[in-house]
Design an enzyme around this catalytic site. Structure first.
Site, PDB file in Angstrom:
ATOM      1  CD  GLU A 145      -1.749  -2.387   1.189  1.00  0.00           C
ATOM      2  OE1 GLU A 145      -0.732  -2.704   1.859  1.00  0.00           O
ATOM      3  OE2 GLU A 145      -2.461  -3.227   0.595  1.00  0.00           O
TER       4      GLU A 145
ATOM      5  CG  HIS B  90      -9.656  -7.750   6.642  1.00  0.00           C
ATOM      6  ND1 HIS B  90      -8.953  -8.572   7.485  1.00  0.00           N
ATOM      7  CD2 HIS B  90      -9.086  -7.877   5.412  1.00  0.00           C
ATOM      8  CE1 HIS B  90      -7.996  -9.190   6.790  1.00  0.00           C
ATOM      9  NE2 HIS B  90      -8.052  -8.786   5.539  1.00  0.00           N
TER      10      HIS B  90
END
Length: 340
Positions: A71, A140
């Site tokens: 990321e 998540h």
């Protein structure tokens, strides 16, 4: 109609627009309109997440790029590409994965245009889904948009329906500043409010709230998926003669303060529904602003319906209890009306 047909320029639009359709249409239309727009992310060429069907064939590998599973690299690479003249859209998939790129977001993406005295533009959009309420556990299921509200230089959109998502995403792609698009995954399977946009120039401006339901007794401000819950609560309360006005800010930065304040000034009561954690949430900022700017109009304290300040449990039975719900909103509205 196949997914590939949906991606073609001559595709037919369904009567109503779902979230994934909105993303697909917005990205396809803007990539066809401007060759500088490029799509980056994981597994895009294989269309694993359902919003890039046919893109590789239509636009080619130079404009549809699968990135390494990093990321920080994805966010930083897109920022550099934007400053070099491209207009990247980065699909980060899960909002919780943004934490792996916080230094890039905060130190580079948000600050570069300011620190270079406006000489650099950063026309880059970062898309990420809010995967809460589905048993995905703590790693998540974060809803981190309030953290980024605290960072100058970033624009933040949190749409609640397909047509708004399409219009906001197209506006974001054309903006010369970095935009974070948070997509509530709980809305993916739901159709949009009203008909699908009929043309490719459907743009929703930033800083303009929507009022999907007018009312006179209390204002309920919903964030993302909180709008649907607010509308459901309004339907229930209407059966008892309680008139609820629902306000959807649509963008958190910039926030449409005049519309929110004007609504609360009319009704005299406010409830804010926010799927993020309670402390330092968007709901907290809205409540504080109303106390500062509409205190004389308030006939009851501002109520917040938010997620509890706990990590998301894996157990579905436990997880369900921590989030805003229609029942919690109904109870909060009744409290603002003096009911117990």
């Amino acid at each position: 109609m196949s997914a590939d047909t949906a991606a073609a320029p001559t595709r037919r639009r369904s009567a109503e627009l779902g979230f994934l359709q909105a993303i697909q249409q917005a990205q396809q239309e803007e990539m066809a309109r401007d060759e500088r727009v490029v799509l980056m992310g994981q597994d895009l060429r294989a269309n694993v997440f359902g919003a890039a069907a046919g893109f590789l064939a239509e636009f080619g590998p130079a404009r549809v790029r699968d990135l390494p599973l990093s990321e920080a690299a994805s966010v930083g690479m897109a920022a550099g590409a934007a400053m070099a003249g491209l207009r990247p859209i980065v699909d980060l998939t899960v909002a919780s994965f943004m934490f792996g790129a916080m230094d890039q977001f905060i130190s580079q993406v948000a600050k570069s245009r300011y620190m270079f005295g406006g000489q650099a533009r950063l026309p880059v959009v970062y898309r990420q889904a809010l995967y809460y309420h589905g048993g995905t556990a703590a790693h998540h299921a974060d809803r981190p948009y309030p953290m980024f509200m605290n960072v100058p230089g970033l624009k933040i959109i949190v749409p609640s329906n397909g047509p708004d998502l399409k219009g906001l995403l197209k506006t974001a792609i054309r903006d010369d500043n970095p935009v974070l698009c948070f997509e509530d995954a709980n809305l993916w399977g739901r159709r949009g409010r009203g008909p699908a946009p009929a043309d490719d120039e459907h743009l929703v401006p930033f800083g303009v709230a929507a009022i999907p339901r007018a009312g006179t007794d209390v204002t309920v401000i919903g964030i993302g998926g909180g709008v649907r819950l607010a509308l459901d609560a309004a339907d229930q309360l209407a059966a008892d003669g309680i008139s609820v006005e629902v306000v959807d800010p649509r963008t958190l930065v910039p926030m449409d303060w005049p519309t929110i304040v004007a609504s609360v000034a009319r009704t005299g009561r406010a409830v804010v529904v926010d799927p993020a954690n309670r402390t330092c949430s968007a709901a907290s900022e809205i409540a504080a602003h109303l106390v500062e700017e509409a205190f004389d109009a308030l006939r009851a304290p501002v109520r917040r319906v938010t997620t509890d300040d706990v990590h998301v449990p894996f157990s579905p039975a436990l997880e369900k209890q921590i989030y805003p719900s229609t029942e919690k909103i109904v109870a909060a509205v009744r409290r603002t009306l003096g009911e117990r």
